[in-house]
Design an enzyme around this catalytic site. Structure first.
Site, PDB file in Angstrom:
ATOM      1  N   ARG A  72      -5.212  -4.903  -8.208  1.00 21.10           N
ATOM      2  CA  ARG A  72      -5.457  -5.964  -9.181  1.00 21.10           C
ATOM      3  C   ARG A  72      -6.181  -5.499 -10.444  1.00 21.10           C
ATOM      4  O   ARG A  72      -7.009  -4.594 -10.393  1.00 21.10           O
ATOM      5  CB  ARG A  72      -6.292  -7.089  -8.529  1.00 21.10           C
ATOM      6  CG  ARG A  72      -5.510  -7.816  -7.458  1.00 21.10           C
ATOM      7  CD  ARG A  72      -6.316  -8.920  -6.789  1.00 21.10           C
ATOM      8  NE  ARG A  72      -5.428  -9.710  -5.922  1.00 21.10           N
ATOM      9  CZ  ARG A  72      -5.030  -9.332  -4.710  1.00 21.10           C
ATOM     10  NH1 ARG A  72      -5.459  -8.203  -4.196  1.00 21.10           N
ATOM     11  NH2 ARG A  72      -4.210 -10.092  -4.019  1.00 21.10           N
ATOM     12  N   HIS A  97      -0.302  -5.529  -8.845  1.00 19.74           N
ATOM     13  CA  HIS A  97       0.796  -4.596  -8.535  1.00 19.74           C
ATOM     14  C   HIS A  97       1.841  -4.472  -9.651  1.00 19.74           C
ATOM     15  O   HIS A  97       3.049  -4.465  -9.405  1.00 19.74           O
ATOM     16  CB  HIS A  97       1.486  -5.020  -7.241  1.00 19.74           C
ATOM     17  CG  HIS A  97       0.655  -4.809  -5.995  1.00 19.74           C
ATOM     18  ND1 HIS A  97      -0.329  -3.854  -5.904  1.00 19.74           N
ATOM     19  CD2 HIS A  97       0.676  -5.445  -4.780  1.00 19.74           C
ATOM     20  CE1 HIS A  97      -0.871  -3.897  -4.686  1.00 19.74           C
ATOM     21  NE2 HIS A  97      -0.294  -4.856  -3.998  1.00 19.74           N
ATOM     22  N   HIS A 168       3.804   0.817  -1.027  1.00 18.92           N
ATOM     23  CA  HIS A 168       3.319  -0.340  -0.263  1.00 18.92           C
ATOM     24  C   HIS A 168       4.058  -0.458   1.077  1.00 18.92           C
ATOM     25  O   HIS A 168       4.576  -1.526   1.423  1.00 18.92           O
ATOM     26  CB  HIS A 168       3.522  -1.608  -1.101  1.00 18.92           C
ATOM     27  CG  HIS A 168       2.554  -2.689  -0.809  1.00 18.92           C
ATOM     28  ND1 HIS A 168       2.358  -3.188   0.461  1.00 18.92           N
ATOM     29  CD2 HIS A 168       1.708  -3.381  -1.611  1.00 18.92           C
ATOM     30  CE1 HIS A 168       1.445  -4.142   0.415  1.00 18.92           C
ATOM     31  NE2 HIS A 168       1.029  -4.273  -0.827  1.00 18.92           N
ATOM     32  N   TYR A 170       4.837  -1.038   4.873  1.00 19.93           N
ATOM     33  CA  TYR A 170       4.310  -1.848   5.975  1.00 19.93           C
ATOM     34  C   TYR A 170       4.687  -1.144   7.274  1.00 19.93           C
ATOM     35  O   TYR A 170       5.864  -1.007   7.587  1.00 19.93           O
ATOM     36  CB  TYR A 170       4.935  -3.251   5.977  1.00 19.93           C
ATOM     37  CG  TYR A 170       4.384  -4.164   4.916  1.00 19.93           C
ATOM     38  CD1 TYR A 170       4.769  -4.035   3.584  1.00 19.93           C
ATOM     39  CD2 TYR A 170       3.482  -5.182   5.242  1.00 19.93           C
ATOM     40  CE1 TYR A 170       4.266  -4.876   2.609  1.00 19.93           C
ATOM     41  CE2 TYR A 170       2.976  -6.033   4.264  1.00 19.93           C
ATOM     42  CZ  TYR A 170       3.373  -5.874   2.958  1.00 19.93           C
ATOM     43  OH  TYR A 170       2.881  -6.711   1.987  1.00 19.93           O
ATOM     44  N   ASP A 239      -8.369  -6.493   3.791  1.00 22.88           N
ATOM     45  CA  ASP A 239      -7.670  -6.342   2.510  1.00 22.88           C
ATOM     46  C   ASP A 239      -8.675  -5.703   1.547  1.00 22.88           C
ATOM     47  O   ASP A 239      -9.119  -6.319   0.591  1.00 22.88           O
ATOM     48  CB  ASP A 239      -7.187  -7.712   2.017  1.00 22.88           C
ATOM     49  CG  ASP A 239      -6.205  -7.593   0.849  1.00 22.88           C
ATOM     50  OD1 ASP A 239      -5.961  -6.464   0.388  1.00 22.88           O
ATOM     51  OD2 ASP A 239      -5.698  -8.638   0.399  1.00 22.88           O
ATOM     52  N   GLU A 299      -2.475   1.806   1.588  1.00 27.39           N
ATOM     53  CA  GLU A 299      -1.997   2.099   0.236  1.00 27.39           C
ATOM     54  C   GLU A 299      -3.005   3.019  -0.450  1.00 27.39           C
ATOM     55  O   GLU A 299      -4.094   2.578  -0.817  1.00 27.39           O
ATOM     56  CB  GLU A 299      -1.871   0.790  -0.556  1.00 27.39           C
ATOM     57  CG  GLU A 299      -1.003  -0.248   0.089  1.00 27.39           C
ATOM     58  CD  GLU A 299      -1.419  -1.674  -0.298  1.00 27.39           C
ATOM     59  OE1 GLU A 299      -1.393  -2.003  -1.493  1.00 27.39           O
ATOM     60  OE2 GLU A 299      -1.787  -2.445   0.601  1.00 27.39           O
TER      61      GLU A 299
HETATM   62  C1  GAL Z   1      -1.909  -5.730  -1.104  1.00 25.39           C
HETATM   63  C2  GAL Z   1      -3.076  -6.485  -1.656  1.00 25.39           C
HETATM   64  C3  GAL Z   1      -3.058  -7.867  -1.027  1.00 25.39           C
HETATM   65  C4  GAL Z   1      -1.735  -8.539  -1.257  1.00 25.39           C
HETATM   66  C5  GAL Z   1      -0.623  -7.638  -0.801  1.00 25.39           C
HETATM   67  C6  GAL Z   1       0.744  -8.197  -1.096  1.00 25.39           C
HETATM   68  O1  GAL Z   1      -1.864  -4.466  -1.694  1.00 25.39           O
HETATM   69  O2  GAL Z   1      -4.264  -5.804  -1.363  1.00 25.39           O
HETATM   70  O3  GAL Z   1      -4.125  -8.651  -1.528  1.00 25.39           O
HETATM   71  O4  GAL Z   1      -1.598  -8.877  -2.611  1.00 25.39           O
HETATM   72  O5  GAL Z   1      -0.714  -6.402  -1.416  1.00 25.39           O
HETATM   73  O6  GAL Z   1       0.990  -9.354  -0.374  1.00 25.39           O
END
Ligand code: GAL
Length: 334
Positions: A72, A97, A168, A170, A239, A299
């Protein structure tokens, strides 16, 4: 070892398949330079869609390259060389992002650059999402015979700008994506950046040793996730931006799943890693159904909001200088 183009989707998204001598496979697509599959010993450990077109739909940045700035930027603006740059507000009042259409939603140009490597290139124009400078970005994915997927980032701008790139992905190392909470996690960090109620850091660094955020001693993700810790409540789970203690020779983080016996080490030269426990996943349908906290992200990144916090290490990329970084995800069965 091989790397080849295997598929072109109906809108032209290309899929490149990398396979090492052990049969480990990584598939990377030109939409968002995303990892669409990562199969280690028969288990696909990343979230996603069988059809690459699926990534265009609603999903929270599944396995995409994030840029021009990961995480952010508070108030969606920053000042550089005395000039203020307003950015697109896509997260309340803030910029997240890379903005409305970040690097995760661009079509990248792919080139096979080695027997198990593909490079993805993208040119982000001066003014895109509000950022100054034409930025030429290249991200190279390589799979080696140690079972590591290495991502190398390079970027050069023709004007001073800011830059922080990540992926990013998962993960769920059981491959079932029922829950991420049973992974044992180690993060070699005694500190995180404190955040306000919009998840923006302003310079305060918090010691987390012995708190629910502490992962210096291996711990299940689910162990303390319901704790009353103020930060955990703000994040609705993990987070947070963890600031590494160690040097780059050692992994910044390690995850382990007892069900599959798979461990993943994360090596990087970045100073920080964002642990995100899928707190915004809400049942996205893809290869599996991805529910609340069914996957975790590690990340690697620079300090979030660094362009507005002088005490954080600088994220400024000067004209003509090269941004370089790497992250490697190494898989093993301990
Ligand atoms: C992460 C971020 C979260 C959320 C996510 C996407 O990188 O830290 O707050 O935005 O991405 O859903």
């Amino acid at each position: 070892m091989k790397c080849e183009l295997t598929e072109i989707s109906k809108t032209g998204i290309q899929t490149y398949r990398l396979e090492n001598d052990n049969g480990m496979v990584a598939e990377v697509i030109t939409y968002g330079a995303r990892i669409s599959k990562l199969v280690y010993q028969g288990i696909d450990v990343v979230a996603g869609f069988d059809d690459p077109e699926g990534f265009r739909g609603d999903n929270p940045y599944f396995n995409a390259v994030i840029g021009r700035f990961a995480n952010r930027i508070g108030n969606a603006s920053f000042t550089l060389n005395g000039k203020e740059y307003p950015l697109y507000k896509n997260d309340g009042n803030n910029h997240l992002h890379g903005g409305k259409e970040g690097f995760d939603r661009k079509i990248w140009k792919a080139t096979v650059v080695g027997n198990c490597s593909v490079r993805m290139d993208y040119v982000s124009c001066d003014g895109e999402e509000g950022y100054p400078g034409n930025l030429c970005v290249s991200v190279t994915y390589s799979l080696d015979n140690e079972d590591a997927l290495c991502i190398r980032y390079r970027a050069v701008s023709d004007k001073d700008t800011v830059c922080s790139l990540t992926n990013h992905a998962y993960f769920n190392l059981s491959g079932t994506f029922d829950t991420a909470l049973h992974h044992e996690l180690t993060i070699r960090a005694d500190q995180v950046t404190a955040i306000d109620n919009e998840l923006i850091p302003h310079g305060e660094i918090v010691d987390i040793k012995g708190t629910a955020l502490d992962f210096t001693i291996p711990k299940l993700i689910g162990k303390d996730i319901q704790n009353d810790d103020t930060l955990l409540k703000l994040g609705n789970g993990y987070d947070f931006n963890y600031i590494r203690n160690n040097d780059t020779e050692e992994p910044i983080a390690t995850a382990f799943c007892a069900d599959s016996g798979i461990a993943m080490d994360v090596y990087t030269d970045r100073p920080c890693v964002q642990l995100f426990t899928g707190n915004f996943l809400d049942g996205v349908r893809g290869k599996q159904v991805y529910g609340f906290r069914s996957a975790f992200c590690l990340e690697t990144q620079g300090y979030p909001n660094a362009c507005n916090v002088p005490s954080f290490p600088s994220c400024v990329l000067r004209a003509g200088e090269e941004f370089r970084s790497y992250t490697a995800y190494l898989f093993r069965k301990p």
